[in-house]
Design an enzyme around this catalytic site. Structure first.
Site, PDB file in Angstrom:
ATOM      1  N   LEU A  37      11.293   1.522   7.017  1.00 52.45           N
ATOM      2  CA  LEU A  37      10.645   1.987   5.793  1.00 52.45           C
ATOM      3  C   LEU A  37      11.355   3.267   5.347  1.00 52.45           C
ATOM      4  O   LEU A  37      11.553   4.175   6.172  1.00 52.45           O
ATOM      5  CB  LEU A  37       9.169   2.292   6.054  1.00 52.45           C
ATOM      6  CG  LEU A  37       8.398   2.657   4.786  1.00 52.45           C
ATOM      7  CD1 LEU A  37       8.108   1.407   3.965  1.00 52.45           C
ATOM      8  CD2 LEU A  37       7.104   3.377   5.113  1.00 52.45           C
TER       9      LEU A  37
ATOM     10  N   LYS B 296       6.475  -1.645   2.030  1.00 49.23           N
ATOM     11  CA  LYS B 296       5.260  -1.121   2.672  1.00 49.23           C
ATOM     12  C   LYS B 296       4.138  -2.131   2.420  1.00 49.23           C
ATOM     13  O   LYS B 296       3.365  -1.997   1.467  1.00 49.23           O
ATOM     14  CB  LYS B 296       4.943   0.276   2.096  1.00 49.23           C
ATOM     15  CG  LYS B 296       4.084   1.127   3.024  1.00 49.23           C
ATOM     16  CD  LYS B 296       4.154   2.578   2.633  1.00 49.23           C
ATOM     17  CE  LYS B 296       3.112   3.436   3.332  1.00 49.23           C
ATOM     18  NZ  LYS B 296       3.275   3.601   4.765  1.00 49.23           N
TER      19      LYS B 296
ATOM     20  N   GLU C 221      12.768   2.628  13.870  1.00 45.30           N
ATOM     21  CA  GLU C 221      11.790   3.666  13.489  1.00 45.30           C
ATOM     22  C   GLU C 221      10.631   3.611  14.468  1.00 45.30           C
ATOM     23  O   GLU C 221      10.737   2.973  15.517  1.00 45.30           O
ATOM     24  CB  GLU C 221      11.327   3.432  12.045  1.00 45.30           C
ATOM     25  CG  GLU C 221      10.694   2.066  11.825  1.00 45.30           C
ATOM     26  CD  GLU C 221      10.264   1.814  10.382  1.00 45.30           C
ATOM     27  OE1 GLU C 221      10.106   2.774   9.616  1.00 45.30           O
ATOM     28  OE2 GLU C 221      10.052   0.633  10.059  1.00 45.30           O
TER      29      GLU C 221
ATOM     30  N   ARG D 162       8.212   4.251  -4.592  1.00 44.23           N
ATOM     31  CA  ARG D 162       8.273   3.313  -3.457  1.00 44.23           C
ATOM     32  C   ARG D 162       7.251   2.193  -3.621  1.00 44.23           C
ATOM     33  O   ARG D 162       7.513   1.041  -3.261  1.00 44.23           O
ATOM     34  CB  ARG D 162       8.051   4.073  -2.139  1.00 44.23           C
ATOM     35  CG  ARG D 162       8.232   3.181  -0.927  1.00 44.23           C
ATOM     36  CD  ARG D 162       8.220   3.961   0.377  1.00 44.23           C
ATOM     37  NE  ARG D 162       6.930   4.557   0.635  1.00 44.23           N
ATOM     38  CZ  ARG D 162       6.661   5.355   1.677  1.00 44.23           C
ATOM     39  NH1 ARG D 162       7.617   5.650   2.537  1.00 44.23           N
ATOM     40  NH2 ARG D 162       5.461   5.859   1.856  1.00 44.23           N
TER      41      ARG D 162
ATOM     42  N   ARG E 116      -7.493 -20.708  -1.046  1.00 39.89           N
ATOM     43  CA  ARG E 116      -6.457 -20.448  -0.034  1.00 39.89           C
ATOM     44  C   ARG E 116      -5.295 -21.437  -0.136  1.00 39.89           C
ATOM     45  O   ARG E 116      -5.475 -22.638   0.030  1.00 39.89           O
ATOM     46  CB  ARG E 116      -7.064 -20.499   1.373  1.00 39.89           C
ATOM     47  CG  ARG E 116      -6.068 -20.070   2.441  1.00 39.89           C
ATOM     48  CD  ARG E 116      -6.631 -20.125   3.856  1.00 39.89           C
ATOM     49  NE  ARG E 116      -5.626 -19.672   4.798  1.00 39.89           N
ATOM     50  CZ  ARG E 116      -4.604 -20.424   5.227  1.00 39.89           C
ATOM     51  NH1 ARG E 116      -4.480 -21.683   4.813  1.00 39.89           N
ATOM     52  NH2 ARG E 116      -3.714 -19.937   6.070  1.00 39.89           N
TER      53      ARG E 116
ATOM     54  N   TYR F 240       0.836  -1.198   0.000  1.00 35.99           N
ATOM     55  CA  TYR F 240       0.000   0.000   0.000  1.00 35.99           C
ATOM     56  C   TYR F 240       0.868   1.245   0.000  1.00 35.99           C
ATOM     57  O   TYR F 240       2.088   1.170   0.167  1.00 35.99           O
ATOM     58  CB  TYR F 240      -0.961  -0.012   1.202  1.00 35.99           C
ATOM     59  CG  TYR F 240      -0.303   0.285   2.538  1.00 35.99           C
ATOM     60  CD1 TYR F 240       0.528  -0.645   3.150  1.00 35.99           C
ATOM     61  CD2 TYR F 240      -0.498   1.507   3.176  1.00 35.99           C
ATOM     62  CE1 TYR F 240       1.135  -0.371   4.367  1.00 35.99           C
ATOM     63  CE2 TYR F 240       0.104   1.780   4.391  1.00 35.99           C
ATOM     64  CZ  TYR F 240       0.925   0.836   4.982  1.00 35.99           C
ATOM     65  OH  TYR F 240       1.530   1.117   6.171  1.00 35.99           O
TER      66      TYR F 240
ATOM     67  N   HIS G 273      -0.754 -20.968   0.409  1.00 33.66           N
ATOM     68  CA  HIS G 273       0.288 -19.962   0.613  1.00 33.66           C
ATOM     69  C   HIS G 273       1.004 -19.576  -0.678  1.00 33.66           C
ATOM     70  O   HIS G 273       1.269 -18.405  -0.918  1.00 33.66           O
ATOM     71  CB  HIS G 273       1.324 -20.450   1.631  1.00 33.66           C
ATOM     72  CG  HIS G 273       0.817 -20.446   3.039  1.00 33.66           C
ATOM     73  ND1 HIS G 273      -0.284 -21.169   3.443  1.00 33.66           N
ATOM     74  CD2 HIS G 273       1.263 -19.799   4.149  1.00 33.66           C
ATOM     75  CE1 HIS G 273      -0.496 -20.974   4.728  1.00 33.66           C
ATOM     76  NE2 HIS G 273       0.432 -20.142   5.180  1.00 33.66           N
TER      77      HIS G 273
HETATM   78  N1  PLP Z   1       7.786   3.867   8.979  1.00 36.30           N
HETATM   79  C1  PLP Z   1       6.626   3.191   9.039  1.00 36.30           C
HETATM   80  C2  PLP Z   1       6.616   1.834   9.653  1.00 36.30           C
HETATM   81  C3  PLP Z   1       5.444   3.758   8.536  1.00 36.30           C
HETATM   82  O1  PLP Z   1       4.290   3.079   8.580  1.00 36.30           O
HETATM   83  C4  PLP Z   1       5.491   5.069   7.994  1.00 36.30           C
HETATM   84  C5  PLP Z   1       4.291   5.715   7.456  1.00 36.30           C
HETATM   85  O2  PLP Z   1       3.192   5.313   7.665  1.00 36.30           O
HETATM   86  C6  PLP Z   1       6.710   5.736   7.969  1.00 36.30           C
HETATM   87  C7  PLP Z   1       7.846   5.110   8.448  1.00 36.30           C
HETATM   88  C8  PLP Z   1       6.817   7.138   7.392  1.00 36.30           C
HETATM   89  O3  PLP Z   1       6.819   7.082   5.986  1.00 36.30           O
HETATM   90  P1  PLP Z   1       6.282   8.326   5.119  1.00 36.30           P
HETATM   91  O4  PLP Z   1       7.062   9.509   5.544  1.00 36.30           O
HETATM   92  O5  PLP Z   1       6.584   7.929   3.723  1.00 36.30           O
HETATM   93  O6  PLP Z   1       4.823   8.451   5.408  1.00 36.30           O
END
Ligand code: PLP
Length: 277
Positions: free
Chosen positions: A202, A146, A178, A51, A99, A32, A101
């Site tokens: 991320l 993501k 993070e 991304r 279903r 997403y 995997h």
């Molecule tokens: N890290 C994670 C795990 C996130 O879910 C998000 C955003 O939802 C971010 C970092 C920040 O990313 P962005 O600045 O692209 O929204």
């Protein structure tokens, strides 16, 4: 509520339905993006679409739409929205199949997009900062993708909320990675420290924009591993994300960060970020 986009159709949200066998529902087998929109203009759209491609590649799912097709969908969502500032949510799952995997053969991806009003960042957060708590980062080793499989992030965010905090700062092997749904920036010795972009975080679009701003405005910064000990002795901590932009963290695990007030580097970066928008 405005129309939403689902598999080539435009529908009111109540009429938009997917199968219970959708692999997004069964396995969290999808990716997403969340894209902020200011005054009906998508912000940093190219970076978000890039991304998205990277996430699709990482889960070995062929891109069902190209960037121009996404731009068309997004401009329709933005144009029809009741509000000027929105956040666009895009989701692609590996589609509907019995279903199992392993990847299904000859199954089309499920493609979904919607706009929702962008909630403004609370003024109190910007003026007084937020509370966070730390927790072991117990997620998998592909946090750079993501993906919609967000159960670990959900549990970590809830851990913070249960303690009256806004975000959970994650620690893996003694280093900051993070937040549960944000990136973290730390100030130590008057230098902005950005945890390195690797498979453990991320690559935030906001994080990237803020590194660019730091560079352009000659603020001292380093992309370097941030030990938990440095985090806990830092003079400032900030959280960044597309929907919350940049927010000062003034309390961590019940203790004040620096003097317990938003710091000068945060204030400078907030001003710079607002002018970039
Ligand atoms: N890290 C994670 C795990 C996130 O879910 C998000 C955003 O939802 C971010 C970092 C920040 O990313 P962005 O600045 O692209 O929204």
């Amino acid at each position: 509520m405005s129309n939403i986009y689902l598999n080539g159709q435009w529908l009111p949200i109540e009429q938009a339905q997917i199968s219970v066998l959708d692999r997004g529902f069964i396995f969290g087998d999808g990716v997403y993006e969340v894209i902020p929109v200011y005054s009906r203009k998508a912000f940093a759209l190219d970076a978000h679409l890039q991304r998205l491609d990277n996430s699709l590649k990482g889960i070995r799912l062929a891109a069902p739409l190209n960037h121009d097709q996404w731009r068309t969908i997004i401009s329709q969502l933005v144009g029809e929205a009741d509000q000027e500032d929105s956040s666009i949510y895009l989701q692609i799952s590996r589609g509907v199949a019995p279903r199992d995997h392993a990847f299904p053969k000859n199954t089309s991806a499920t493609v979904f997009a919607m706009a929702k009003p962008m909630a403004p960042v609370p003024q109190d957060w910007l003026e007084n900062g937020i509370k966070v708590v730390t927790h072991t980062d117990d997620r998998w080793l592909h946090c750079d993708l993501k993906t919609t499989a967000l159960l670990a992030n959900v549990l970590l965010r809830q851990y913070a909320v249960d303690q009256g905090a806004v975000e959970c700062v994650l620690i893996r092997d003694g280093f900051v990675t993070e937040g549960a749904a944000s990136n973290i920036i730390v100030v130590h010795d008057n230098t902005l420290l950005f945890p390195p972009r690797n498979n453990l975080i991320l690559p935030g679009i906001t994080y990237d924009l803020i590194i660019d701003l730091a560079q352009q405005h000659r603020l001292p910064f380093k992309e370097a591993p941030v030990p938990q000990t440095v985090l806990l002795q830092s003079s400032e901590i900030m959280m960044t994300s597309s929907t919350r932009e940049i927010v000062p963290i003034t309390q961590i695990d019940g203790k004040p960060v620096g003097n317990g007030q938003p710091g000068p580097l945060f204030k400078q970066l907030l001003t710079l970020y607002q002018s970039l928008k």
